[in-house]
Design a protein around this motif. Structure first.
Motif, PDB file in Angstrom:
ATOM      1  N   ALA A 220       6.475  16.060   4.385  1.00  0.00           N
ATOM      2  CA  ALA A 220       6.930  14.762   3.877  1.00  0.00           C
ATOM      3  C   ALA A 220       7.078  14.824   2.370  1.00  0.00           C
ATOM      4  O   ALA A 220       6.128  15.138   1.657  1.00  0.00           O
ATOM      5  N   GLY A 221       8.269  14.535   1.896  1.00  0.00           N
ATOM      6  CA  GLY A 221       8.504  14.504   0.465  1.00  0.00           C
ATOM      7  C   GLY A 221       8.213  13.147  -0.142  1.00  0.00           C
ATOM      8  O   GLY A 221       8.078  12.999  -1.351  1.00  0.00           O
ATOM      9  N   HIS A 222       8.123  12.145   0.715  1.00  0.00           N
ATOM     10  CA  HIS A 222       7.885  10.785   0.233  1.00  0.00           C
ATOM     11  C   HIS A 222       6.730  10.159   0.988  1.00  0.00           C
ATOM     12  O   HIS A 222       6.496  10.475   2.142  1.00  0.00           O
ATOM     13  N   MET A 223       6.069   9.241   0.322  1.00  0.00           N
ATOM     14  CA  MET A 223       5.032   8.482   1.004  1.00  0.00           C
ATOM     15  C   MET A 223       5.686   7.329   1.759  1.00  0.00           C
ATOM     16  O   MET A 223       6.830   6.967   1.519  1.00  0.00           O
TER      17      MET A 223
ATOM     18  N   GLU B 276       0.847  -1.185   0.000  1.00  0.00           N
ATOM     19  CA  GLU B 276       0.000   0.000   0.000  1.00  0.00           C
ATOM     20  C   GLU B 276       0.885   1.238   0.000  1.00  0.00           C
ATOM     21  O   GLU B 276       2.108   1.147   0.155  1.00  0.00           O
ATOM     22  N   LYS B 277       0.269   2.369  -0.191  1.00  0.00           N
ATOM     23  CA  LYS B 277       0.957   3.627  -0.015  1.00  0.00           C
ATOM     24  C   LYS B 277       0.138   4.442   0.957  1.00  0.00           C
ATOM     25  O   LYS B 277      -1.090   4.312   1.020  1.00  0.00           O
ATOM     26  N   SER B 278       0.796   5.269   1.716  1.00  0.00           N
ATOM     27  CA  SER B 278       0.042   6.080   2.674  1.00  0.00           C
ATOM     28  C   SER B 278       0.850   7.311   3.022  1.00  0.00           C
ATOM     29  O   SER B 278       2.028   7.426   2.701  1.00  0.00           O
ATOM     30  N   GLY B 279       0.181   8.234   3.702  1.00  0.00           N
ATOM     31  CA  GLY B 279       0.898   9.404   4.196  1.00  0.00           C
ATOM     32  C   GLY B 279       1.364  10.340   3.103  1.00  0.00           C
ATOM     33  O   GLY B 279       2.507  10.817   3.108  1.00  0.00           O
ATOM     34  N   LEU B 280       0.474  10.615   2.148  1.00  0.00           N
ATOM     35  CA  LEU B 280       0.826  11.562   1.097  1.00  0.00           C
ATOM     36  C   LEU B 280       0.938  12.956   1.694  1.00  0.00           C
ATOM     37  O   LEU B 280       0.082  13.386   2.453  1.00  0.00           O
ATOM     38  N   GLY B 281       2.013  13.673   1.355  1.00  0.00           N
ATOM     39  CA  GLY B 281       2.247  15.024   1.861  1.00  0.00           C
ATOM     40  C   GLY B 281       1.291  16.011   1.237  1.00  0.00           C
ATOM     41  O   GLY B 281       0.155  15.658   0.989  1.00  0.00           O
TER      42      GLY B 281
END
Lengths: 162, 759, 284
Positions: free
Chosen positions: B604-607, B458-463
């Protein structure tokens, strides 16, 4: 506009004098004319159960009744479930067991469960699950709703009956 | 007392249990009008005229608008930047020249009552010259709007991504494995429909839109731009939100019309969508076709993957722009090494409801495609599906793993993960070998039972960032103000737990204010499983700042050093015992100096990339084509669990939605583009009967190195691989590898698989 | 999804109801449980000018049972059948069927008679009435008539009732000693309309079927009674082989409809399965 009818509605033991068009659903009358917005409207065609209230102690879809039909009936909504500051065992069990997320379907599930458990306090866990399949929830996956009602049912059974 | 990691009941529940919530429909203002949208009855056609006179004559109707009345309003923009070339495909707030789907807004009625508004809307006549609709996204593109946009075709964009030497991979292949799969059209369908109330305060000249959700700050700015409102003249206010799932809270035509109407009609205006409208007008999602070619070696290791994706975007490109296809392209390789990859993602318009993101957008679909491919590879090479997964999974030693691809403006770098370890733990929990033997024995006895496994990232924590301000008052109560939004996922409790842990205060004393644009200047909202990562980290930073300030101040008051003090139970106390001071007193002391506050900004620059494994065990009744899920297990590494009970709630709830998309839910259209699933009698969502007990194996094996809490998001784990796992389980139950290539697996489709196409 | 305007009347007596029906005819609708009518009104698919609410007509709320059978008044709710209304196989079967009708709150309001008057081909009560050869009593100011169930349904949402008639009563024949029943329904979710269902009732004497009733529903525009297959069951023992044969012949005898939930081919197979399972239950 069609002519309005004046009726008294008994909701949670309080009389509400309302002047309504016959076509207004009970759900709309409760929300807009009685100011009781705890009853939610999710589909208006009787499937989701968010608008479930008790009419003469029976759980019904308030979107499938007209307000005028509720004249002379005892209506109970989620606003009347707690006893003052003390939550109803169902409310308490939903809270303890994370039986709600967005909370939109919650009043419908609470009233459905409250009505059914009053009529049939000795329901098995499977029977409870079967009744709960009447209503839709889109957040919880039902696991904690079913668990909460089963726990509350046990607690209600353990109480002295009046 | 420790707060992080505990399954505390939620602080936001009480009003919801008592029927005292404030959902959009619960908002009222004196004298408000009700808006009703008149929608296109046809899928595609040229608007010849809209007749409103009869409707306008109805008692109680205040105004009726058609496109001419909102000629000054621009179409609705994308939330993504850099999509100028897609501008012609945007949707107007009321259709111009053409209608492009059943449900396209053509006019709006404003009346004193929702019943009268609907009466009037019925009387508005749309004169439309019907045209042949485009309903297949894999067909050759056609003209988007003949005569209006000359030469503009129904393929707004093709997303191309890739890395590695694909030619070499295919040249070296032991075998090429090909597969085409389809994921049906379904969507979030929150139990609360969309809605809002716009109120203009003539004294302050501020317009407020109640009923906001998901991205209030962005929507404030976007609506302000569209209406030409100066900063400060529009505020958005979020109350309770009855589920979001990606679709609710996006900027839709109705939101803009509400605001425009409240200004122009000089009365508050309310709009509550009905369920039929919701199923026609709110974003649909999924609806993708994948064509995959994998070059594999003898072990089933994928040397290279070539993919074509077709996204049925529906009638217009909405706020999400290219997001779904972009994520599909970036996340298709998933947890596997796949050293060479190329993808072409075709975004195609059709004459269906416009599509957007729905919980795990581009991943529910791409995981289905990828995991079906893995199963196909196993079949073609006569290997065990689990073995092919083991061979391809990225090793823990390879972390952080740079995928060599970008999505949503950031490079895809898997920050941490022990993929192989989690797969083994899940197999272990299942007693995999014994279970497979049991299932084989049951099959020998004539039962149709089977097990399916699917892996995902998964991906999470988009800036890009979030901001939090915390203030303690003289009574020692704490207010956290954040720009993120709550859609019912437990934001208040989770943020309060992080704050309580950090400043040693009972959680009951904390309140969380979210989704109010007039309370904090920025906010990026609730999507992409970002809230705990972004706002949670900001709360931690803000709480630490507040704690330091409290200790310094108290140290002066108690004539000691900050090191000798600590915060606990709402008190500042000496580490060795002795003098103590209520935190509220410290706040009172600081009243003249701005109060006891803390501010935290997390950028955050990265997820961050959580990962998981789904395992499904099903039983098929070939006589009725009924599918019963006997067991469902989800293994998931969330990095660090703030509140395990809430995380499990997210996972189980998402899994139920995944089951809906895999077995039940589908927006079906007839050959004229008429929607055939426009009620809950035909759009079937799971009830508690269709959702089995979902087991969750929650792990904290690979905390994220990218944030101070080590957390990863939990919102989409439960849904991601449901389609993939159920498809594999059904294949196994039927002993027909590769049988399932399309979701949802309805009884009628299963029947076709079992009996073959019949005349 | 708010209903169009209508005039609402809630008469206190049956004669008033009939007078209103005679006056308004096609412009009016009877409101009993409202569980099908009100959704249709909310979607504005139904727009009656006058709604005649019969919920106060207590004289229509009854279930009577005698040797000849069961008499069900027009206000009898589905929930009345949750518990067996009559000793023996009929009451048990009605109870089982009732639990398949929609969901608990719907069953508190919806009525047996309303289901028949609505004539949804996927209605469980329509299947029961058809299979057991119910008689329908209709009243109007012109008098009373009894309609054989075979003459009652004209197709989907269409019956033999005249615009001025009220369906007041349903008569189901008794299922006495020796009768055994079986019911099987398949729907996409519990509580949804049937994609296919079957009802079987067999009267056994010393292990041999002496009378048989077999019907299927949810398949075409109305419930179907399979009389030829009933005849084939009589005189045999309803063995598994015979049940398979009957199921196959049921499969061959129906011409199912298709919709977004089921193709005709799938429905046809469901008919066979439902018949097989209903018969197997009755024969068990």
């Amino acid at each position: 506009m069609a002519s309005k009818i004046n009726i008294d509605l008994a909701v949670n033991g309080t009389s509400h004098a309302v002047s309504i068009e016959p076509r207004r659903t009970l759900a709309d009358v409760l929300r807009d004319d009685c100011g009781l917005t705890g009853t939610h409207i999710g589909c208006e065609h009787g499937v989701c159960g968010a608008c479930t209230v008790l009419v003469d102690d029976k759980p019904v879809r308030s979107c499938l009744m007209f307000g005028v039909q509720a004249e002379g009936k005892a209506i109970r909504t989620v606003e009347g479930l707690a006893n003052g500051d003390t939550l109803h065992p169902l409310q308490q069990a939903f809270w303890e067991n994370h039986g709600l997320q967005c909370g939109f379907c919650t009043p419908g599930f609470l009233m459905l469960s409250a009505g059914v458990l009053e009529q049939n306090p000795d329901m098995s866990d499977d029977e409870i699950r079967d009744v709960l399949s009447s209503n839709l929830c889109r957040c919880t996956g039902y696991q904690n709703i079913v668990k909460a009602v089963q726990i509350a049912a046990r607690e209600l059974r353990a109480r002295p009956r009046v | 007392m420790s707060y992080i990691g505990r399954s505390l009941r939620r602080i936001e529940d009480r009003p919801l249990l008592l029927g005292k919530g404030s959902f959009a429909a619960d908002c009222n203002a004196p004298g408000h009008l009700h808006m009703r949208v008149v929608r296109s009855p046809v899928a595609f056609g040229r608007i010849l005229g809209v007749e409103t006179a009869e409707a306008a004559a109805l008692e109680g109707v205040a105004a009726i608008w058609t496109a001419d009345d909102v000629a000054g309003l621009p179409p609705i923009d994308f939330r993504q930047m850099g999509l100028e070339r897609l501008a012609p495909y945007r949707q107007w707030v009321l259709a111009r020249h053409y209608v492009r789907y059943v449900g396209d807004p053509v006019a709006v009625v404003f009346a004193v009552d929702p019943y009268v508004a609907e009466d009037a809307a019925d009387l508005v006549f749309c004169d439309i010259e019907e045209l042949a609709p485009q309903l297949d996204a894999t067909a050759e593109p056609v003209t988007f709007m003949p005569d209006i946009h000359l030469g503009l075709l129904s393929e707004p964009a093709v997303i191309r991504r890739g890395y590695g030497d694909l030619d070499a991979a295919f040249a070296a292949a032991h075998k090429i494995v090909a597969l085409e799969v389809k994921v049906g059209r379904h969507t979030g369908v929150p139990l609360e429909t969309r809605g809002g109330l716009a109120v203009h305060d003539a004294d302050t000249d501020v317009l407020t839109l109640y009923g906001a959700a998901k991205v209030p700050h962005y929507n404030r700015d976007a609506i302000s731009r569209m209406l030409g409102l100066a900063p400060g003249r529009l505020e958005l206010s979020e109350g309770h939100v009855g589920g979001g799932f990606g679709i609710r809270g996006e900027l839709y035509p109705e939101d803009v019309l509400l605001c425009a109407a409240a200004l122009r009609l000089r009365r508050p205006v309310k709009w509550i969508e009905d369920r039929k409208e919701h199923l026609l007008a709110a974003n649909h999602s999924r609806d993708q076709v994948y064509r995959l070619h994998a070059a594999v070696d003898q072990r089933g290791f994928i040397l290279g993957l070539k993919a074509e994706v077709f996204t049925d975007q529906g009638a217009y490109v909405r706020t999400h722009g290219t997001t779904v296809t972009d994520l599909s392209a970036a996340m298709l390789p998933g947890p596997y090494v796949i050293p060479a990859y190329s993808v072409e993602g075709h975004i195609r318009l059709t004459n269906k409801t416009p599509a957007g993101t729905y919980r795990a957008p581009g991943r529910y679909e791409s995981t289905f495609a990828r995991e079906r491919l893995i199963d196909r590879i196993a079949t073609e090479l006569a290997l065990a599906p689990v073995e092919v997964r083991r061979v391809n999974l990225i090793a823990a030693e390879a972390m952080p793993f740079d995928r060599g691809i970008e999505t949503l403006g950031t490079a895809v770098v898997y920050d941490s993960g022990k993929y192989r370890d989690l797969l083994e733990r899940v197999l272990d929990r299942l007693s995999y070998d014994r279970l497979q033997a049991e299932l084989a024995a049951r099959r020998d006895r004539g039962e149709h039972v089977g097990l399916g496994i699917a892996c995902f990232v998964e991906k999470s924590g988009l800036g890009p960032q979030d901001l939090v301000r915390i203030k303690v008052d003289g009574r020692g109560t704490v207010a956290i103000v954040t720009g993120v939004a709550s859609v019912g996922q437990g934001v208040e409790t989770v943020l309060a737990q992080i704050c309580a842990e950090t400043i040693g205060i009972p959680i009951e004393r904390i309140s969380v204010i979210h989704g109010q644009t007039d309370r904090i200047e920025i906010g990026f909202g609730a999507f992409a499983s970002r809230v705990t990562v972004m706002a949670g980290s900001a709360v931690k930073i803000a709480s630490e700042a507040l704690r330091d300030r409290a200790l310094e101040t108290a140290a002066k008051l108690l004539q000691t050093s900050p090191d000798a003090l600590r915060l606990s139970g709402g008190m500042v106390e000496a580490v060795g015992g002795g003098a103590s001071l209520p935190l509220g007193d410290v706040a009172l002391h600081l009243e003249g100096a701005g109060g006891l506050t803390g501010e935290g900004r997390f950028v955050a620059g990265h997820m961050t990339y959580p990962y998981g494994v789904h395992a499904a065990q099903v039983k098929v009744d070939p006589s009725t084509c009924a599918i019963t899920i006997e067991r469902y297990l989800i293994g998931y590494d969330v990095g660090r669990a703030i509140n395990p009970m809430l995380i499990e709630g997210q996972i189980v709830g998402a899994a139920a939605q995944g089951i809906g998309g895999a077995l039940l839910e589908e927006f079906v259209y007839d050959e004229n583009g008429q929607p055939l699933a426009a009620s809950f009698a035909d759009y079937l969502m799971p009830t508690c009967h269709e959702v089995p007990a979902i087991e969750v194996l929650l792990r904290e094996d690979a905390p994220s190195p990218l944030n101070p809490l080590g957390v990863k998001g939990a919102g989409e784990a439960g849904i991601n691989a449901v389609g993939a796992a159920l498809a594999a389980a059904i294949d196994a139950a039927l002993q027909r590898p590769g049988a399932v290539t399309q979701l949802p697996i309805t009884p009628a489709r299963l029947h076709r698989i079992l009996r073959g196409p019949q005349s | 999804m708010k209903p169009a305007p209508f005039d609402y009347v809630r008469p206190a007596s049956l004669s008033e109801v009939l007078a209103l029906l005679a006056k308004h005819k096609d412009d009016c609708k009877i409101l009993a449980g409202g569980q099908s009518l009100v959704p249709a009104m909310n979607f504005r698919l139904a727009r009656p000018a006058v709604l005649i609410d019969i919920n106060d007509i207590r004289e229509l709320d009854y279930i009577r049972s005698d040797d000849s059978g069961l008499t069900i008044g027009a206000l009898t709710r589905h929930a009345a059948f949750h518990r067996s209304v009559v000793a023996g196989p009929l009451g048990a079967m009605l109870s089982k069927v009732a639990s398949n009708i929609a969901h608990y709150p719907i069953r508190q309001r919806g009525t047996f008679a309303g289901s028949l008057a609505h004539a949804d081909p996927a209605s469980e009560w329509c299947l029961v009435a058809t299979t057991l050869d119910a008689a329908i009593v209709a009243k109007s100011t012109r008098g009373e008539r009894t309609i054989a169930i075979g003459d009652f349904f004209n197709g989907t949402f269409s019956t033999d009732l005249e615009a001025d008639e009220l369906l007041t009563e349903i008569r189901l024949p008794a299922l006495g000693q020796g009768w055994r029943t079986g019911f099987y329904e398949f729907s996409r979710r519990a509580g949804d309309f049937a994609l296919g269902m079957a009802l079987a009732a067999l009267r056994f004497e010393a292990g041999i079927v002496r009378e048989a009733r077999l019907g299927v529903g949810g398949v075409s525009d109305r419930a179907i009674r399979l009389r030829k297959l009933e005849a084939r069951l009589v005189g045999g023992a309803a063995s598994p082989q015979m049940i398979d044969t009957i199921a196959h012949e049921a499969w061959a005898s129906v011409s199912p409809i298709g919709d977004i939930h089921a193709t005709p081919e799938y429905r046809r197979d469901l008919v066979a399965t439902a018949v097989r399972r209903a018969l197997a239950e009755a024969a068990a």
